[in-house]
Design a protein around this motif. Structure first.
Motif, mmCIF file in Angstrom:
data_model
loop_
_atom_site.group_PDB
_atom_site.id
_atom_site.type_symbol
_atom_site.label_atom_id
_atom_site.label_comp_id
_atom_site.label_asym_id
_atom_site.label_seq_id
_atom_site.Cartn_x
_atom_site.Cartn_y
_atom_site.Cartn_z
ATOM 1 N N TYR A 40 0.834 -1.198 0.000
ATOM 2 C CA TYR A 40 0.000 0.000 0.000
ATOM 3 C C TYR A 40 0.870 1.250 0.000
ATOM 4 O O TYR A 40 2.076 1.198 0.243
ATOM 5 N N HIS A 113 -11.348 8.496 4.044
ATOM 6 C CA HIS A 113 -10.284 7.660 3.501
ATOM 7 C C HIS A 113 -10.558 7.514 2.004
ATOM 8 O O HIS A 113 -11.591 6.957 1.616
ATOM 9 N N THR A 114 -9.655 8.009 1.181
ATOM 10 C CA THR A 114 -9.940 8.116 -0.248
ATOM 11 C C THR A 114 -9.991 6.770 -0.965
ATOM 12 O O THR A 114 -10.799 6.582 -1.869
ATOM 13 N N SER A 115 -9.140 5.826 -0.578
ATOM 14 C CA SER A 115 -9.105 4.514 -1.222
ATOM 15 C C SER A 115 -8.397 3.537 -0.297
ATOM 16 O O SER A 115 -7.234 3.180 -0.514
ATOM 17 N N GLY A 117 -8.256 0.457 0.275
ATOM 18 C CA GLY A 117 -7.679 -0.794 -0.192
ATOM 19 C C GLY A 117 -6.298 -0.613 -0.799
ATOM 20 O O GLY A 117 -5.585 -1.588 -1.057
ATOM 21 N N PHE A 118 -5.915 0.655 -1.010
ATOM 22 C CA PHE A 118 -4.662 0.964 -1.695
ATOM 23 C C PHE A 118 -3.751 1.895 -0.902
ATOM 24 O O PHE A 118 -2.529 1.847 -1.004
ATOM 25 N N THR A 119 -4.352 2.781 -0.095
ATOM 26 C CA THR A 119 -3.567 3.815 0.573
ATOM 27 C C THR A 119 -4.178 4.167 1.927
ATOM 28 O O THR A 119 -5.382 3.991 2.135
ATOM 29 N N THR A 169 -15.986 12.777 -10.385
ATOM 30 C CA THR A 169 -15.573 11.456 -9.903
ATOM 31 C C THR A 169 -14.494 11.526 -8.833
ATOM 32 O O THR A 169 -14.170 10.500 -8.230
ATOM 33 N N ASN A 170 -13.929 12.693 -8.596
ATOM 34 C CA ASN A 170 -12.952 12.853 -7.525
ATOM 35 C C ASN A 170 -13.635 12.545 -6.197
ATOM 36 O O ASN A 170 -14.656 13.160 -5.855
ATOM 37 N N ALA A 171 -13.098 11.581 -5.437
ATOM 38 C CA ALA A 171 -13.772 11.104 -4.230
ATOM 39 C C ALA A 171 -13.990 12.209 -3.206
ATOM 40 O O ALA A 171 -15.065 12.299 -2.587
#
Length: 200
Positions: A40, A113-115, A117-119, A169-171
């Motif tokens: 991550y 939390h923006t993503s 699963g990745f960061t 689409t920007n979270a």
């Protein structure tokens, strides 16, 4: 809900170190006694601002984002990259730098939390009201992608509709706009103080 398992990090390997983020591999204990590796990005964190005018319009930013190769609708936002600077002060700075605006009132909308699963990136999003223009002589000189940054004032309900149509689409922008519309409809009661402690 809190997990009964601790997910202990047994070791960490740093794969990449940059100014904004690093990429690591953690070896983590799993339920049942196993172990797994998780890759991550560790991020410095960010803030975003929903600038809401007295007439109900919000300011949106159009900015090129290289990872997706296109110009996106976004909120004024930036990195938490000044040591010791409170997030609310970072938000005011970014509002001035990207939107040429100051605000009389800044409230906390949400933490996102923006993503995950990745960061581990966490962005704190504020609502700015009582807006006024930064004098021309005090405006920030933008460079690189920000040199082509443009802004547009959009009615808040229209901005929410843009998000629901997939045009935004920007979270952080989607979350901030939806939250701003909700707190407006609840007469601002869900807003929190701008200096609310951050829970990581």
């Amino acid at each position: 809900m809190t997990s009964a398992h601790a997910y202990a990090v047994l070791d960490r390997i740093e794969r990449f170190q940059g100014k904004i983020f690093s990429v690591v591999t953690d070896r983590v204990t799993m339920p049942g006694g196993g172990q797994a590796e998780r890759d991550y990005a560790r991020h410095v964190g960010a803030v975003g601002v929903v600038p809401l005018a007295d007439d109900g319009r919000v300011l949106l930013v159009r900015q090129y984002r290289h990872p997706v190769g296109k110009v996106l609708w976004e909120l004024p936002a930036g990195l938490v990259d000044v040591a010791g600077e409170p997030p609310a002060d970072t938000a005011r700075r970014e509002l001035a730098e990207e939107a040429d605006l100051r605000c009389e009132r800044l409230d906390l909308l949400l933490d996102l939390h923006t993503s995950p699963g990745f960061t581990d990136e966490l962005i704190r999003i504020f609502l700015a009201r009582g807006l006024s223009a930064v004098p021309d002589a005090d405006r920030f000189a933008r460079s690189d992608e920000e040199a082509e940054l443009t802004v547009e004032w959009v009615p808040l309900d229209d901005a929410v509709a843009m998000a629901l149509r997939g045009e935004i689409t920007n979270a952080a922008a989607v979350g901030g706009l939806l939250a701003a519309a909700r707190v407006r409809d609840e007469d601002w009661h869900p807003l929190r103080a701008a200096d609310t402690p951050l829970v990581r």
